[in-house]
Design an enzyme around this catalytic site. Structure first.
Site: not given
Ligand code: NDP
Length: 462
Positions: A35, A43, A48, A51, A179, A183, A312, A437, A442
């Site tokens: 990495e 993510c 994600c 955010k 998206y 957002e 993700t 309810h 519902e």
């Protein structure tokens, strides 16, 4: 002597890569992972998770305002961006640590540097100038923001930089209404920033059900966001402390910041994939079969780098299916149907299954049920908000093809709705389910009246 240094080498420690590495290691395989930035991927580090935390932060303003009608005194309320962003960063650090320890505990060798593919079984570890070998290579390198080809693009920020801002801008222009654009428009507006969204198409969120698109655009405009359709950017220039955005129609817009939210590009540049024989698609994504195998037998790919469904949980599931197939001898493919998705705008979108437009293309007869109503809490708060719930039904089989929601808790409801759609629920079965309810959800089980397109009255010249 083993034939290869590793059984599996994963490039990219995001959601898909980490899950695959850990699960493969649990089977007894020798696994390495590289990495180049931080363990956790988009993510966790700049997508994600941070955010959604900003989304939570941005919603308190309205909630505090609404609380007054419920009897709360909310004097002297102030918002402090450094507190929010600092706390978001702390949480990202915590998750980064969790992911890192999970890898350590599962016995995966970590290479915290860039790695590239040097052949069907060879990986080059850049900072060590070393080549290691692996029976299988899994490419899980994700994607990065695409920046539009406009003059002055060097002035643009992307969603990545939003998490680095030390101060909130007074105003922002956001290019793109997918998206990320929608957002962040909601987040910034909720925090008091003046927001303009410039979109080249007719209506925001292309690909979503048209009622959701119209509904969210109307609600965001009501909240003071300037959404401009059919608008293309010609250039961006520095202008005092901010920027001037020139439009192709001759207009201009000034703002303290300009952000591009114009899609994402798979991270394959310079990875050595094509030299190794891996076919790449139109935007550089790794072309894979249903088992996530590339055109080279020993090289697989999962997640956004394959540009299938860039979400993700999908990347994680693709990683799991890869390990089942390759390390457990249980060939496993993905089911991309009925994946629920949310757009964390204000109001929120939650959706699963086919839009009305898609259903009408695929099915001979489609029934629509729609309900648009004021959520109960708005009766006291006085807020001008509406909930939209829409069902798309195959009229011949009575199967529910899609459920679309706009309003409070839409994402949570869509996740539950996805279970019933996967199980092939019919409209009659929804009708047979007792309502809970009072709740918003519902309405999904109480709608009885089919929606009919309004007929033009006689003599109408419309
Ligand atoms: P999207 O593809 O969703 O939206 C890109 C937007 O930019 C569209 O409005 C598009 O217009 C516009 N655009 C693209 N290219 C240009 C250009 N050259 N000039 C002007 N406008 C342009 O991408 P995002 O960046 O918003 O998000 C990337 C992906 O990340 C999403 O597809 C999703 O998979 C994932 N994501 C998911 C989230 C969630 O689940 N809540 C949140 C954030 C991201 P047009 O419609 O005309 O193509």
């Amino acid at each position: 002597m083993a034939e290869y240094d590793y059984d599996l080498f994963v490039i990219g420690a995001g959601s898909g890569g980490v899950r695959a590495a850990r699960l493969a290691s649990e089977t007894g395989a020798r696994v390495g992972i590289a990495e180049e930035y931080r363990v956790g991927g988009t993510c966790v580090i700049r997508g994600c998770v941070p955010k959604k935390l900003l989304v939570y932060g941005s919603r308190y303003g309205d909630e505090i305002e609404d609380a007054k009608a419920f009897g709360w005194t909310c004097d002297g309320v102030r918002f402090d961006w450094p507190t929010l962003i600092q706390n978001v960063r702390l949480e990202v650090d915590r998750l980064n640590g969790l992911y890192t320890r999970a890898l350590e505990n599962s016995g995966v060798d970590r290479f915290l540097t860039r790695a590239t593919v040097a052949g069907p079984h060879e990986i080059k570890i850049l900072d060590r100038d070393e080549t290691i070998s692996a029976k299988y290579i899994l490419v899980a390198t994700g994607a990065h923001p695409a920046m539009p080809e406009v003059s002055g693009r060097e002035h643009l920020i992307s969603s990545n930089e939003c998490f680095q801002l030390e101060a909130l801008p007074e105003s922002i222009v956001i290019i793109g209404a997918g998206y990320i654009g929608m957002e962040f428009a909601s987040i910034f507006a909720g925090l008091g920033v003046s927001v303009t969204v410039l979109y080249r198409g007719d209506q925001v969120l292309r690909g979503f059900d048209m009622d959701l698109r119209d509904g969210v655009a109307e609600a965001m405009r009501d909240r003071g966001i300037d959404l401009r359709m059919n608008t293309q950017v010609a250039s961006i220039n520095k202008d005092g402390d901010g920027y001037r955005v020139a439009l192709k129609d001759g207009g201009t817009n000034s703002a303290s910041l300009v952000m591009a939210a114009t899609g994402r590009v798979p991270n394959t540049t310079g990875l050595g994939l094509q030299q190794a024989g891996v076919e790449l698609g139109w935007n550089g994504h790794v072309v894979v079969d249903e088992y996530s195998k590339s055109t080279v037998d020993s090289i697989y790919a999962v997640g956004d780098v394959t540009d299938r469904k860039n979400l993700t949980p999908v990347a994680i599931r693709e990683g799991i299916a890869f390990v089942e197939t390759v390390f457990k001898d249980k060939p496993d493919t993905m089911d991309y149907d009925f994946i629920a998705t949310a757009v964390f705008t204000e109001p929120e979108i939650g959706t699963v299954g086919l839009s009305e437009e898609e259903a009408r293309e695929k099915y001979r007869a489609v029934d629509i049920y729609k309900s648009s109503f004021r959520p109960m809490r708005a009766t006291i708060s006085g807020r001008n908000e509406k909930m939209l719930i829409k069902l798309v039904i195959d009229a011949e089989s009575d199967k529910v093809l899609g459920i679309h929601l706009l309003g409070p808790d839409a994402a949570e409801i869509a996740q539950m709705a996805a279970i019933s759609l996967r199980l092939g629920v019919t409209k009659a079965q929804l009708d047979g389910t007792m309502a809970l309810h009072p709740s918003i959800a519902e309405e999904i089980v109480t709608m009885r009246q089919k929606w009919e397109a309004p007929k033009l009255s006689e003599g109408s010249d419309a």
